[in-house]
Every structure is written in C-alpha cells, then in structure tokens.
Design an enzyme around this catalytic site. Structure first.
Site, short mmCIF file in Angstrom:
data_model
loop_
_atom_site.label_atom_id
_atom_site.label_comp_id
_atom_site.label_asym_id
_atom_site.label_seq_id
_atom_site.Cartn_x
_atom_site.Cartn_y
_atom_site.Cartn_z
N SER A 190 -6.78 -37.22 -5.74
CA SER A 190 -5.98 -38.40 -5.63
C SER A 190 -6.27 -38.75 -7.19
CB SER A 190 -6.69 -39.59 -4.85
OG SER A 190 -5.85 -40.63 -4.83
N ASP A 258 7.81 -30.28 15.14
CA ASP A 258 6.88 -29.04 15.10
C ASP A 258 7.63 -27.97 15.45
OD1 ASP A 258 4.77 -27.43 15.51
OD2 ASP A 258 4.26 -28.55 17.50
N ASP A 261 9.53 -24.92 12.89
CA ASP A 261 8.77 -24.07 11.94
C ASP A 261 8.57 -22.83 12.61
OD1 ASP A 261 6.23 -24.37 13.48
OD2 ASP A 261 6.01 -26.29 12.16
N VAL A 263 6.49 -22.18 15.48
CA VAL A 263 5.45 -22.35 16.49
C VAL A 263 5.09 -23.61 16.89
CG1 VAL A 263 2.79 -21.87 16.71
CG2 VAL A 263 4.11 -20.09 15.44
N ASP A 265 2.57 -25.93 17.94
CA ASP A 265 0.99 -26.16 17.62
C ASP A 265 0.68 -27.46 17.37
OD1 ASP A 265 2.20 -26.22 15.16
OD2 ASP A 265 0.92 -24.58 14.38
N ASP A 427 0.14 -35.76 3.72
CA ASP A 427 -0.67 -37.06 2.91
C ASP A 427 0.02 -38.35 3.35
OD1 ASP A 427 -1.50 -38.67 0.81
OD2 ASP A 427 -1.97 -36.59 -0.22
N HIS A 463 -4.46 -37.54 3.07
CA HIS A 463 -4.73 -37.46 1.72
C HIS A 463 -6.24 -37.12 1.37
CE1 HIS A 463 -4.29 -39.00 -2.21
NE2 HIS A 463 -5.11 -39.93 -2.21
#
Ligand SMILES: *[C@@H]1O[C@H](CO)[C@@H](O)[C@H](O)[C@H]1NC(C)=O
Ligand SMILES: *[C@@H]1O[C@H](CO)[C@@H](O)[C@H](O)[C@H]1NC(C)=O
Ligand SMILES: *[C@@H]1O[C@H](CO)[C@@H](O)[C@H](O)[C@H]1NC(C)=O
Ligand SMILES: *[C@@H]1O[C@H](CO)[C@@H](O)[C@H](O)[C@H]1NC(C)=O
Ligand SMILES: *[C@@H]1O[C@H](CO)[C@@H](O)[C@H](O)[C@H]1NC(C)=O
Ligand SMILES: *[C@@H]1O[C@H](CO)[C@@H](O)[C@H](O)[C@H]1NC(C)=O
Ligand SMILES: *[C@@H]1O[C@H](CO)[C@@H](O)[C@H](O)[C@H]1NC(C)=O
Ligand SMILES: *[C@@H]1O[C@H](CO)[C@@H](O)[C@H](O)[C@H]1NC(C)=O
Length: 533
Positions: A190, A258, A261, A263, A265, A427, A463
């Site tokens: 950060s 989800d 991509d 898969v 998961d 983040d 983050h």
C-alpha cells in the site's frame, strides 16, 4: 542448556549494544540529533497474515535484539525523524542481510509487526517514522499552524526519510557486527508499496531487492479518487446503502462471473470478463443483519449505483476519476456505512445507513486541499469538484513529491536491482488496475522489464491480505532467491485459508499477463493441476 559459545556471543554483543558503538552515518543534508542503543530481551508479538508484508500469520516469541534508535533532522526543515534498527543480539542469529519495512495509509513506517517479522527471519530490521508517528493527526504534521501545507513533512513522508533510513541501516549494522550487510531488501504494501517504487525510481542503489505490493503509487491522486464511490452516491442525494446490500451484490457478481474463468471455485480469476449490471439486481430481497436481529431488505437502486460506480472505470474529459475495482472486492471497504439500533423512526428497527468513508482520504482532502481540518465532505463535495481538484496546480505540486509512477527503471536495472509487485484482484482499497497500468507503462519503456521487475495478480485477494483467494505468502523468499541465485519467479505459490471442510487450495499465480489454467485433470485444489498460459 545452550552451548557456552552462543551465550558468550550474545553476552558479548550485549556489551556492544551501547550508543558509542555506532558512528554518525554522515548523510548529506541530514543532522543526527541522537543515537540510542539498548538491549530488548525476549520480544514477543503476534503477527496476523500480511502485516509482515506478503507473509503468513506467525507468533514471534522471545527474540532478543539490540534496539538502535536514531533521531535526525534536516537543518531548516524543523522536522524530527525517528528511525529504529533492530539487530539480532546473537551474531549467529543474524543472516547477514538488512530488511527495511515500510508503512501504510498516512504512516511512513515503524510498524512493529513488520519489523518483528523481519527480525524473526534473522534480518537486521530497519524502519523510519518519516517525521510523524502513527498516532499523529495529518492536521498536525501536514499543516503549519496557519493551515498552510508543511511540504517538508510531506517530503519526509514521501521519500527522503526512506533513503536516509536505508543508509543508516547499512552503516549502523556494520558498526555492530563489524562487517557489511551481504544483501539489502525492502518490503512494504500500500503506502509501503509506493515507497518501494519510489526508492527504485529515485534511489536505485539503496536495495538489491524490493517487494512493492499493492502500491498506492499515485498517492495524492488515489487518496482523492478513493472517495469516488462515496461521493458518487452523495451526488445522487438518495442516501447510502446497507452493507448487506453491497455484500449481496458482491455475492451475485461472484456467482455470475466466477464460472467465466473456466473453473467454478468461488473465485473470480478473470475480472475483465465480468459484465454484471448491478441495476438488474434492484428489488431482489435479501436478509440483512445477524440472524437474531436480522430483517429483510430489498436491494435498492442506490446500492446498485454504488456497485456500478465501484466496479467500472469513470472518466471526465480524459481525466480518470476512478479505474474500477475487481467485482470480488468487498464494496464495504470504500463504501462503508453503519447503522444503529433505533426504536423510534424506523419500521426495521435500525437507522438509515451513515457513510464511513476511508479515513486517510477524508483527512487528506480536508487538510491538504481544503486547508481546513474541520471540512465536512458531506456538506458540499461532489464529483465535479473532485475532477477539478485532481487537475489543480496544488495537486500537481503534491504529485511531484508523492507519485511513484515514473516508468523509467533503467537506473535500478543497471544497479542490478530486482523488484516484485503483486496486487490482489479483489483489492477493495486501491483498484488493481493501478499496478497493472504502471507495469504496462514500464514495459512500454523497456520490453525486457521482466529481467528485473515482475508483476503478479493473485485472484480473490484483498488489499495486502485477506480474501477467499490465493495468498502469495512466499513472495519475499522468491525475491531473495531471485536476487541471490538468479532464479526469477515465473509464478508465485498462492494458498487459500482452509475452507469449511478444512481443505486448503494451492494455485500458481502467474507472471503477468499470464493466467493459471486448469489442466482438465488432477485435483483442482493442487497447484500442479494448473499451468500458466
Ligand atoms: C561526511 O561526508 C562528506 C562528503 O560525503 C565528507 O566530506 C566528510 O568528510 C564526511 N564527514 C565525516 C565526519 O566523515
Ligand atoms: C528469555 O526467555 C527464555 C526462555 O525462552 C528464558 O530462559 C530467559 O530467562 C528469558 N530472559 C529474560 C531476560 O527474561
Ligand atoms: C498465535 O497465538 C494465538 C494466541 O495464542 C493463537 O490464537 C494463534 O492461532 C497463533 N497464531 C499462529 C499463526 O500460530
Ligand atoms: C527502541 O528504543 C526507542 C528509543 O529508546 C524506544 O522509544 C522504543 O520503544 C524501543 N523499541 C522497543 C521495541 O523496545
Ligand atoms: C517547529 O516544530 C515545533 C513542533 O513540531 C513547533 O512547536 C515549533 O513552533 C516549530 N518551529 C518553527 C520555527 O516553526
Ligand atoms: C563495505 O561497504 C562499503 C560501502 O558500500 C564499501 O565501500 C566497502 O568496500 C565494503 N567493504 C567490504 C569489505 O566489502
Ligand atoms: C420488497 O419488495 C417487495 C416486492 O416489491 C415488497 O412487497 C416488500 O414490502 C419490500 N420490502 C421492503 C423491506 O421494502
Ligand atoms: C465500517 O465502519 C465501522 C465504524 O467506524 C467500523 O467499525 C468497521 O470496521 C468498518 N468496516 C469496514 C469494512 O471498514
């Protein structure tokens, strides 16, 4: 019983842990006011995940060290900088290296969790407060009494004190052990990540290895931009969302995005494929609050607008107001609200949500741009003003001091330095696109960037720490391996927390822009079933 030689080693070193052992480090433009040194016996500290940057949680017990504290000032600046160097007391516990640790938010450094982590790994551990400690309000260190900005203190926070601490760390470590440090490293996340980039850009010879995670690399701009999701809601004049509405929108995004991509998961690994329009969720009814006092709310238009403003980039006349979060980011991070239990004016028994924006951003806006610590952003701030402030001469002045976005790392490269940046795709504080943009700008400047600077994006990580995804808790060790053995990491190992069944998943986090792809066979939870492509 410990072998006598080791007892002698630590005992002899303890006699050396006195101010007279340490020479004035003689740094140009810096006056040393005092050097103190004393033994700290049996230091113990509990370190949660990530508070020693890029490391897992650990409990450190009974480490003894020599605590060297240097107080310094730049003549004419009226500043007072405290730098601490912690030296493993027994020379045989010292691994020969130096590790400097950075800060976070408005704090320059001296975070004891990070220093303790480095110390427990055998490093000489150095860090500086950059002229203000973590408890000092920005209105005290950022402004003079007449409310004009104290640019000297901003400079100390930005970079001077970091270079000075690096030099002190090396020279005073040599004074104690009688030999040079073999390798020097920096780690931070950060604000600490920004500091790492600033050092690589401006003091390229200070460190052999730099880990600059989730960097707030355009610090003064991002401090203001981080208010965007809230100020965007303020502009709607329609109140603020409940946290449960935002959580429901995040859950809906994970459900919808989800699988894209490849898969399913519970982790969004390709946020750029996600195009859920939160306005389609308005009216869906969801449980809110804990089960005992829970009630049902309908997802409001204001919550959907909030999510939309957080997820997707926003620009005005070519100036980026906001780059957009990954959809798995906890929206409550920058759109936090609180409610209180009430018996009077609400049928649900709770008050209307009150906004709790990101503290350092509110302070920066009030003190450094409005020159009024009491400034209340809620009364008249808006997106148009934000846009004007980002383009203002005063902001440009801060940018010159605080931004660490110079794409030219050739001096760092030529000095033989190696650097790693990672930023989690979830983040919830700084958009992941910030680091990605910077890395691309360095690559545009030098196509061989990967010879000395590598970037990674762990899916589902927040983050600097946390989140359901794959935490790269070995990254610092990867950096050391790269610096000292020339083994450049093509992937980091990401590891999840145990799920409900106690299962831990592992996955490679691939060198950007590659992504991990499931091989189609083998356990999905095993790193070996995935290939970078
Ligand atoms: C400090 O450094 C300066 C220049 O680097 C040098 O001229 C001076 O002699 C040094 N002072 C001491 C006490 O070593
Ligand atoms: C430090 O802890 C060790 C045990 O880990 C103990 O034997 C020793 O007495 C302690 N020393 C001090 C100074 O407390
Ligand atoms: C550290 O100690 C605390 C308290 O004893 C314990 O709850 C926690 O699990 C420990 N953490 C680790 C990483 O061992
Ligand atoms: C190190 O020494 C400084 C100066 O005496 C002191 O303020 C600080 O608390 C010490 N740190 C630890 C961990 O003992
Ligand atoms: C120097 O700073 C101190 C507090 O940090 C303040 O009390 C004092 O007035 C300042 N002196 C000058 C000359 O500004
Ligand atoms: C120790 O480091 C100093 C400063 O970098 C350098 O001038 C000197 O040659 C080094 N000494 C040895 C023995 O490597
Ligand atoms: C949610 O929406 C439904 C259907 O539109 C409505 O009947 C209900 O009263 C709403 N609930 C709340 C808490 O507003
Ligand atoms: C939201 O604000 C409340 C009140 O200040 C605080 O207790 C809570 O930790 C904050 N939540 C987040 C996610 O920052």
């Amino acid at each position: 019983m410990a072998p006598p030689s080791i007892v002698v080693g630590a005992a002899a070193a303890a006699l050396n842990c006195i101010p007279q052992t340490f020479h004035n480090p003689n740094i140009s433009g810096l006056g040393i006011s005092s050097i103190s040194a004393h033994v700290v016996n049996n230091w113990s500290l509990e370190i949660p995940q990530g508070l020693y940057t890029s490391h897992e949680a650990r409990n450190v017990t009974d480490v003894s060290f020599c605590n060297v504290t240097v107080t310094s000032t730049h003549p004419g600046w009226n500043d007072t900088i405290n730098t601490q160097l912690w030296l493993p007391l027994d020379p045989s516990d010292w691994n020969g290296r130096l590790q400097m640790t950075g800060g976070g938010g408005l704090v320059t450094g001296l975070l004891y969790t990070a220093m303790t982590g480095a110390l427990s790994d055998g490093y000489a551990s150095v860090s500086t407060d950059g002229g203000h400690n973590s408890l000092t309000d920005l209105s005290v260190w950022g402004l003079y009494e007449d409310q004009n900005p104290n640019l000297y203190n901003v400079l100390d926070f930005a970079q001077n004190s970091l270079h000075e601490a690096a030099v002190m760390g090396k020279t005073l470590t040599k004074d104690f052990y009688g030999k040079n440090v073999s390798y020097s490293y920096y780690t931070g996340c950060s604000t600490g990540g920004r500091q790492g980039l600033a050092i690589a850009q401006n003091y390229p010879e200070d460190f052999d290895g730099i880990l600059a995670s989730a960097p707030a690399l355009k610090w003064n701009d991002i401090a203001i931009q981080m208010l965007y999701p809230m100020v965007n809601l303020l502009d709607q004049h329609d109140g603020f969302p409940n946290q449960c509405e935002l959580d429901a929108l995040t859950a809906a995004a994970v459900e919808a995005c989800d699988p894209k991509d490849g898969v399913t998961d519970g982790i969004i690994s390709a946020p750029e494929l996600c195009d859920l329009d939160p306005l389609t969720m308005v009216g869906r009814s969801i449980p809110c609050g804990t089960s005992s006092e829970g009630h049902v709310v309908n997802i409001s238009r204001i919550a959907a607008i909030g999510a939309k403003g957080a997820w997707y980039p926003v620009e005005q006349s070519g100036t980026a107001l906001w780059l957009g979060f990954g959809q798995q980011a906890q929206l409550g991070g920058l759109m936090n609200t609180t409610t209180t239990t009430t018996t009077t004016n609400s049928p649900s028994g709770v008050s209307e949500p009150e906004p709790v924006p990101f503290g350092p951003s509110v302070q920066w806006l009030a003190c450094m741009l409005k020159h009024d610590p009491a400034y209340d952003w809620r009364t008249n701030y808006n997106v148009q003003q934000m846009y004007e402030q980002l383009k203002s001469p005063e902001n440009a002045l801060y940018r010159g001091i605080l931004s660490a976005d110079n794409p030219d790392l050739s001096k760092f490269r030529d000095a033989g330095g190696k650097m790693i940046t990672w930023q989690g795709m979830a983040d919830d504080n700084i958009p992941t696109a910030e680091s990605q943009d910077y890395y691309q700008s360095v690559e545009a400047h030098d196509p061989d960037v990967r010879d000395y600077y590598r970037y990674f994006q762990p899916p589902g990580i927040g983050h600097c720490l946390g989140g359901p995804g794959f935490f790269p808790g070995q990254t610092f060790e990867n950096l050391v391996d790269w610096v000292e053995h020339g083994r450049a990491p093509d992937s980091l190992l990401g590891v999840t927390q145990p799920d409900f069944n106690g299962v831990i998943s592992q996955r490679p986090i691939c060198l950007y822009p590659k992504r991990a792809k499931y091989d189609g066979e083998g356990e999905v939870t095993a790193a070996g079933s995935w290939t970078c492509q």
